[in-house]
Design an enzyme around this catalytic site. Structure first.
Site, short mmCIF file in Angstrom:
data_model
loop_
_atom_site.label_atom_id
_atom_site.label_comp_id
_atom_site.label_asym_id
_atom_site.label_seq_id
_atom_site.Cartn_x
_atom_site.Cartn_y
_atom_site.Cartn_z
N ASP A 70 1.03 4.93 0.68
CA ASP A 70 0.35 6.05 1.35
C ASP A 70 1.12 7.31 1.03
O ASP A 70 2.00 7.74 1.78
CB ASP A 70 0.32 5.78 2.86
CG ASP A 70 -0.46 6.83 3.64
OD1 ASP A 70 -1.03 7.73 3.00
OD2 ASP A 70 -0.49 6.75 4.88
N VAL A 110 0.86 -1.18 0.00
CA VAL A 110 0.00 0.00 0.00
C VAL A 110 0.90 1.23 0.00
O VAL A 110 1.75 1.39 0.88
CB VAL A 110 -0.91 0.02 1.24
CG1 VAL A 110 -1.79 1.27 1.22
CG2 VAL A 110 -1.76 -1.23 1.32
N PHE A 129 3.53 -1.76 3.57
CA PHE A 129 3.00 -0.41 3.66
C PHE A 129 4.13 0.59 3.48
O PHE A 129 5.05 0.66 4.30
CB PHE A 129 2.33 -0.18 5.02
CG PHE A 129 1.14 -1.06 5.24
CD1 PHE A 129 -0.14 -0.61 4.98
CD2 PHE A 129 1.31 -2.37 5.69
CE1 PHE A 129 -1.24 -1.44 5.17
CE2 PHE A 129 0.22 -3.20 5.88
CZ PHE A 129 -1.06 -2.74 5.62
N LYS A 130 4.08 1.34 2.39
CA LYS A 130 5.05 2.40 2.15
C LYS A 130 4.41 3.71 2.61
O LYS A 130 3.51 4.24 1.96
CB LYS A 130 5.42 2.47 0.66
CG LYS A 130 6.44 3.55 0.34
CD LYS A 130 6.64 3.67 -1.17
CE LYS A 130 7.65 4.75 -1.51
NZ LYS A 130 7.74 4.98 -2.97
N ILE A 131 4.87 4.19 3.75
CA ILE A 131 4.27 5.36 4.37
C ILE A 131 5.14 6.57 4.07
O ILE A 131 6.31 6.62 4.44
CB ILE A 131 4.12 5.18 5.90
CG1 ILE A 131 3.42 3.84 6.22
CG2 ILE A 131 3.36 6.35 6.50
CD1 ILE A 131 2.01 3.73 5.70
#
Length: 304
Positions: A138, A136, A164-166
């Site tokens: 973000d 994902v 998750f790539k924040i």
């Protein structure tokens, strides 16, 4: 390192000066990133200029990248699209060609068409049914808010949502909250945005980073030292590379990696398609000056 950790740079898309794809250059880009020590690669991301590519070119680059990497490292293919059916088709295409993962932003198109939390969940669930792990993304570019409860719900209820790539504002705060709320369902929390907040994000529990491909060999020690508990060494390594990362993040974007690769003989042109403007000569000169002080592999790779 776990399955989902380390440094997974975004591969830039090289063009000839006339704007056509440089396919031989793309192969050299992939080889250069692997030689720098990349633990995985991402293609067709924003730093690959995905928004300047046709659908046919996307397919060409996906096929070329997977065939050329040939399993040397895992490859993530970016598949973001506002239409869920197209995102699913892109995921299936990537899977059929042997991609290890896909990355996608929530559904958006321009400033006003933004997926609701329910629409975002449904799109990721539909892609998850393809049966390929999902990262994902973000990212501020989408303009879609992805609150921690929604991300945790996706991780817990969609089997393939694993990474998750924040890279939103106050990344470390959100990453810490995500890991605390999601527990073991958050298998691969990753830092993004060129690693500009990498140290704080590692402190918050990040297991890896998706940077540009500019100085992979220089950034990787920050991650390896930190994950091994060698915090002083991680801080020292981070302090060393931060001026170059800051210059890239604030002034250059993806053009920095291409400039470095031209300077090092990896590719022949740093051309970006209109309406993207070339780097200002002074900004480019300072970038190369900052890089030379690090002696990164990218500046030597094509000259040996």
């Amino acid at each position: 390192m776990t399955q989902y950790s380390g440094i997974w740079p975004v591969a830039p898309t090289p063009f000839h000066p006339d704007g056509s794809l440089d396919l031989d250059g793309m192969r050299r880009v992939l080889d250069c990133l692997i030689d720098q020590g990349a633990d995985g690669l991402c293609v067709l991301a924003n730093f690959s200029e995905q928004f300047l590519l046709s659908d046919a070119e996307r397919e060409t680059l996906t096929r070329l990248s997977l065939e050329h990497v040939a399993g040397r490292v895992p490859v993530i293919v970016t598949i973001s699209h506002y239409a869920t059916t197209i995102a699913v088709e892109r995921a299936q295409f990537a899977k059929d060609l042997g991609a290890d993962m896909v990355m996608m932003m929530p559904p958006y198109h321009g400033a006003t068409l933004k997926g609701s939390p329910d629409q975002t969940f449904e799109q990721f669930r539909a892609v998850g049914e393809v049966g390929i792990p999902i990262m994902v993304q973000d990212a501020p570019m989408s303009g879609v808010d992805l609150p921690v409860p929604l991300l945790v719900k996706m991780a817990q209820q969609i089997e393939m949502v694993k990474l998750f790539k924040i890279e939103c504002a106050l990344v470390a705060n959100k990453m810490r909250a995500l890991i605390e709320a999601g527990g073991d369902a958050i298998e691969g929390p990753f830092d993004g945005e060129e690693g500009i907040t990498l140290l704080a994000d590692l402190d918050a529990g990040a297991r890896g980073a998706m940077t540009s491909g500019m100085i992979v060999d220089q950034i990787k020690p920050v991650i390896t030292h930190h994950l091994a508990g060698r915090i002083d060494e991680a801080v020292e390594a981070y302090t060393r590379v931060l001026p170059a990362i800051n210059h890239e993040n604030r002034l250059c974007g993806w053009r920095s990696c291409k400039a470095a690769m031209v300077e090092g003989g990896v590719i022949g042109s740093e051309f970006s398609r209109h309406p993207i403007e070339p780097l200002h000569p002074a900004i480019r000169a300072r970038l190369i000056d900052l890089l030379r002080r690090l002696d990164p592999m990218v500046l030597r790779w094509g000259k040996s």
